[in-house]
Design a protein around this motif. Sequence first.
Motif, PDB file in Angstrom:
ATOM      1  N   PHE A  27       0.835  -1.282   0.042  1.00 12.47           N
ATOM      2  CA  PHE A  27       0.168   0.018   0.022  1.00 12.47           C
ATOM      3  C   PHE A  27       0.722   1.273   0.002  1.00 12.47           C
ATOM      4  O   PHE A  27       0.520   2.345  -0.697  1.00 12.47           O
ATOM      5  CB  PHE A  27      -0.877  -0.057   1.262  1.00 12.47           C
ATOM      6  N   ALA A  28       2.008   1.354   0.782  1.00  6.64           N
ATOM      7  CA  ALA A  28       2.860   2.685   0.952  1.00  6.64           C
ATOM      8  C   ALA A  28       3.423   2.703  -0.535  1.00  6.64           C
ATOM      9  O   ALA A  28       3.495   3.881  -0.781  1.00  6.64           O
ATOM     10  CB  ALA A  28       3.821   2.016   2.127  1.00  6.64           C
ATOM     11  N   ARG A  29       3.988   1.577  -1.143  1.00  3.89           N
ATOM     12  CA  ARG A  29       4.700   1.902  -2.447  1.00  3.89           C
ATOM     13  C   ARG A  29       3.556   2.267  -3.406  1.00  3.89           C
ATOM     14  O   ARG A  29       3.857   3.297  -4.339  1.00  3.89           O
ATOM     15  CB  ARG A  29       5.193   0.507  -2.948  1.00  3.89           C
ATOM     16  N   THR A  30       2.405   1.726  -3.447  1.00  6.98           N
ATOM     17  CA  THR A  30       1.288   2.313  -4.307  1.00  6.98           C
ATOM     18  C   THR A  30       0.899   3.640  -4.333  1.00  6.98           C
ATOM     19  O   THR A  30       0.814   4.179  -5.283  1.00  6.98           O
ATOM     20  CB  THR A  30       0.001   1.261  -4.180  1.00  6.98           C
ATOM     21  N   ILE A  31       0.790   4.324  -2.987  1.00  4.95           N
ATOM     22  CA  ILE A  31       0.459   5.510  -2.632  1.00  4.95           C
ATOM     23  C   ILE A  31       1.589   6.495  -3.038  1.00  4.95           C
ATOM     24  O   ILE A  31       1.473   7.743  -2.981  1.00  4.95           O
ATOM     25  CB  ILE A  31      -0.180   5.906  -1.883  1.00  4.95           C
ATOM     26  N   PRO A  55      -0.305   3.356   7.009  1.00  4.81           N
ATOM     27  CA  PRO A  55      -0.324   4.640   6.551  1.00  4.81           C
ATOM     28  C   PRO A  55      -1.758   5.221   6.481  1.00  4.81           C
ATOM     29  O   PRO A  55      -2.755   4.488   6.653  1.00  4.81           O
ATOM     30  CB  PRO A  55       0.080   4.448   4.984  1.00  4.81           C
ATOM     31  N   PRO A  56      -1.891   6.692   6.784  1.00  5.52           N
ATOM     32  CA  PRO A  56      -2.866   7.152   7.080  1.00  5.52           C
ATOM     33  C   PRO A  56      -4.447   6.734   6.294  1.00  5.52           C
ATOM     34  O   PRO A  56      -5.170   6.497   6.855  1.00  5.52           O
ATOM     35  CB  PRO A  56      -2.753   8.713   6.683  1.00  5.52           C
ATOM     36  N   THR A  57      -4.354   6.746   4.973  1.00  7.18           N
ATOM     37  CA  THR A  57      -5.426   6.409   4.159  1.00  7.18           C
ATOM     38  C   THR A  57      -5.994   5.030   4.122  1.00  7.18           C
ATOM     39  O   THR A  57      -7.096   4.477   3.601  1.00  7.18           O
ATOM     40  CB  THR A  57      -5.419   7.019   2.662  1.00  7.18           C
ATOM     41  N   PHE A  58      -4.963   3.914   4.869  1.00  8.38           N
ATOM     42  CA  PHE A  58      -5.123   2.616   4.645  1.00  8.38           C
ATOM     43  C   PHE A  58      -6.361   2.185   5.463  1.00  8.38           C
ATOM     44  O   PHE A  58      -7.084   1.144   4.957  1.00  8.38           O
ATOM     45  CB  PHE A  58      -3.891   1.935   5.117  1.00  8.38           C
ATOM     46  N   LEU A  59      -6.854   2.987   6.292  1.00  7.48           N
ATOM     47  CA  LEU A  59      -7.929   2.370   7.190  1.00  7.48           C
ATOM     48  C   LEU A  59      -9.245   2.396   6.263  1.00  7.48           C
ATOM     49  O   LEU A  59     -10.190   1.411   6.718  1.00  7.48           O
ATOM     50  CB  LEU A  59      -8.067   3.443   8.333  1.00  7.48           C
TER      51      LEU A  59
END
Length: 152
Positions: A27-31, A55-59
């Motif tokens: 997810f971090a790499r994707t964003i 990461p913030p928007t992961f939730l």
Amino acid sequence: MPVDQSVIGRKLPPSTMTVDAGRLRFFARTIGETNPVFTDLDAAKAAGFTNLPVPPTFLFGIEFDNPDSFGWLAEMGVDLRRILHGEQSFVYHATAVAGDELTSTPIIGNVYSKKGGALEFIEKTSTITRADGALIAELKSVIVVRNPEVGQ
């Protein structure tokens, strides 16, 4: 077809996820997140975390793990071909990390229309808690429903 106002306050099924470190890295790499604290365990521990932080928007992704994550809209009679993402917001209370079991408990907070009913807005709020009951975050998303049969 207008969204029935009686859905305001309706509780939706909760979703639970055990946060996976590999998924957080992906997810971090994707964003495009470049801070190594989100992808490197040593960097995360050096920053004071017990594991990789979420990461913030992961939730928002917790509810998307359900097999029919938009079934609640279909049950309300919303044509899924007519929806748009309107907005999202977050209020954080604690940091979640890899290994945490998180539960999202959503509720429909409001329904309103604009442009004479041509656009309807469905606000959904979700409370994210850890398995120990700790409040992690409160999320709000707004879905826009286009009603083409209503003249503008």
